[in-house]
Scaffold this active site. Structure first.
Site, PDB file in Angstrom:
ATOM      1  N   HIS A  27      -1.733  -6.846  10.081  1.00 58.18           N
ATOM      2  CA  HIS A  27      -1.373  -8.028   8.746  1.00 58.18           C
ATOM      3  C   HIS A  27      -1.781  -9.014   9.161  1.00 58.18           C
ATOM      4  O   HIS A  27      -1.828  -9.783   7.931  1.00 58.18           O
ATOM      5  CB  HIS A  27       0.531  -7.386   9.052  1.00 58.18           C
ATOM      6  N   GLU A  83       8.121  -6.601   3.407  1.00 54.24           N
ATOM      7  CA  GLU A  83       7.121  -6.107   4.226  1.00 54.24           C
ATOM      8  C   GLU A  83       8.308  -5.119   5.030  1.00 54.24           C
ATOM      9  O   GLU A  83       9.477  -4.982   5.818  1.00 54.24           O
ATOM     10  CB  GLU A  83       7.603  -7.627   5.156  1.00 54.24           C
ATOM     11  N   ASP A 128      11.987  -6.213   6.028  1.00 60.85           N
ATOM     12  CA  ASP A 128      12.035  -8.279   5.355  1.00 60.85           C
ATOM     13  C   ASP A 128      11.322  -8.617   4.192  1.00 60.85           C
ATOM     14  O   ASP A 128      10.716  -9.348   3.987  1.00 60.85           O
ATOM     15  CB  ASP A 128      11.769  -8.730   7.135  1.00 60.85           C
TER      16      ASP A 128
HETATM   17 CA    CA Z   1       8.180 -10.546   8.840  1.00 63.95          CA
END
Ligand code: CA
Length: 431
Positions: free
Chosen positions: A138, A203, A237
């Site tokens: 990521h 996320e 998130d």
């Molecule tokens: Ca995050």
């Protein structure tokens, strides 16, 4: 972190829905806080489609002394007292509950509630929530969008990067997620404006629950870090990318992430995950070894978790058409560059005191392959490459009414597969 009789894959429960259950067979036994149809929130254990009421178990006096003391720490509306006890009492209670629910033991349906009748709460009062950035694929993919020549910051392979999140806006799975307002500015706009985020994202992260803490000014040695981890959950998130891009210069995200973070409500214990522990994947040639305070042979040999992580999306139109949720990604927690123990030890290494019920996010978990990206930012290349859903709709980012569903499964030959339960959140319009 040993494998014992509670992991025996042949173990069955008299709670028949548990047998073969995708998430909660008798080998899992995760802890949470639930509200029954009548009565106050209290601790419980998920077993199949049911919840074992720990207040009722405690009241029935069925447990031996150590397990009874641990059950007593679960009778209130938050599990902080239980998390503070650490591994010994937690294992004693797991052992006792496994015996209580096993096929062949006395059937006590009065200790159970149907999960579908119950409300799930946050399992603990979270004093502090910290978000790391340990998903290296990521970090690389997002870095490439902004810095194609040097996607990873120079500190990335040395220090577990993190920032302090916002604990007050943590919500359990199922709670609505209101689109945030904030300052956003497109590249084509001369000035920012205040309004609803236009680039709302999710996320996919692993959540790590802190058990026993440490005193201010002290550290937690890496060899002892596992004793301070009480369990794991899924964590979304939610991220407003337009607000984030404008406000995060030079400090980190603020309004872009503080509006809500969703978690799955069950704490899956280190004991339940013992069969799915594995070695931390070897670092690529040329990467530095972790500094000594983060480098423990036992942690490197068995401190990583092999958990399959999946993200699904369903839109209002998909619901109308009777379509199933669409898979956005599938990957593994082995994509994390740091182990949970390394994150915890680094967190405390400056003298910061951690407490029972503190929560740490792993950072977005993305696979190295394009089918495993843990955010829309990566999947749609910052919105430049929209995806097409089975309904024919396109998405660059999330729209009002969209629901994101995170799932996790742990599987290994010779072990009963377990899951985490879902982490769901549906977007409602901005105020
Ligand atoms: Ca995050």
């Amino acid at each position: 972190m040993t494998i014992d009789h509670t992991h025996d894959p042949s173990l069955q429960s008299w709670v028949t829905s548990a047998n073969g259950h995708a998430d909660f067979p008798i080998q899992n036994l995760p802890f949470g806080v639930f509200g029954p149809l009548a009565g106050a929130p209290r601790g419980g254990v998920a077993i199949g489609d049911m919840i074992l009421d720990l207040r009722a178990v405690h009241g029935a006096g069925l447990l031996d002394e150590e397990a009874q003391a641990a059950a007593h720490a679960c009778i209130g509306p938050s599990l902080n007292p239980f998390l503070a006890l650490g591994a010994g009492p937690r294992i004693a209670l797991r052992d006792a509950i496994s015996a209580l629910l096993q096929e062949g033991s006395d059937e006590r349906p009065h200790l159970l509630h149907r999960a579908e009748d119950c409300i799930m709460y946050l399992p603990a009062h979270v004093g502090d929530y910290t978000d790391f950035y340990a998903g290296i694929h990521h970090a690389e993919a997002v870095g490439k969008l902004f810095r194609p020549d040097a996607p990873l910051p120079p500190n990335y392979k040395w220090v577990p990067i993190g920032y302090h999140g916002r604990a007050s806006s943590l919500r359990p799975s199922g709670a609505e997620v209101r689109r945030p307002n904030g300052q956003r500015k497109r590249a084509t706009e001369a000035e920012p404006s205040f309004g609803a985020s236009r680039n709302l994202d999710y996320e996919l992260e692993l959540g790590i629950w802190v058990g026993p803490g440490n005193a201010l000014g002290t550290a937690i040695p890496i060899a002892e870090a596992a004793d301070h981890i009480a369990g794991f959950c899924l964590l979304n998130d939610w991220s407003a990318r337009d607000i984030q891009a404008w406000e995060s210069q030079p400090l980190g995200p603020f309004l872009a992430k503080s509006f809500c973070t969703s978690i799955s409500p069950w704490i899956v214990t280190p004991e339940a995950l013992a069969p799915f522990r594995t070695a931390q994947p070897a670092r690529p040639d040329g990467d530095p070894a972790p500094l000594p305070y983060l480098n423990d042979p036992a942690d490197q040999a068995g401190g990583a978790l092999d958990i399959e992580l999946e993200v699904l999306l369903i839109t209002p139109d998909m619901r109308k058409q009777g379509l199933a949720p669409h898979r956005l990604s599938i990957g593994s927690s082995l994509a994390l560059y740091w182990t949970p123990a390394q994150l915890l030890t680094h967190h405390a290494s400056g003298g910061c005191n951690l407490g029972p019920g503190d929560l740490m996010g792993s950072g977005t978990v993305s696979a190295p392959t394009s089918d495993g990206c843990g955010s829309l930012l990566e999947i749609t290349q910052g919105g430049r490459a929209p995806i097409t859903l089975p309904s024919g709709e396109e998405r660059r980012f999330l729209e009002d009414g969209d629901e994101v569903i995170l799932c996790a499964r742990a599987r290994r030959d010779g072990a009963a597969p377990i899951g985490f339960g879902q982490c769901r959140g549906r977007i409602v319009p901005a105020l």
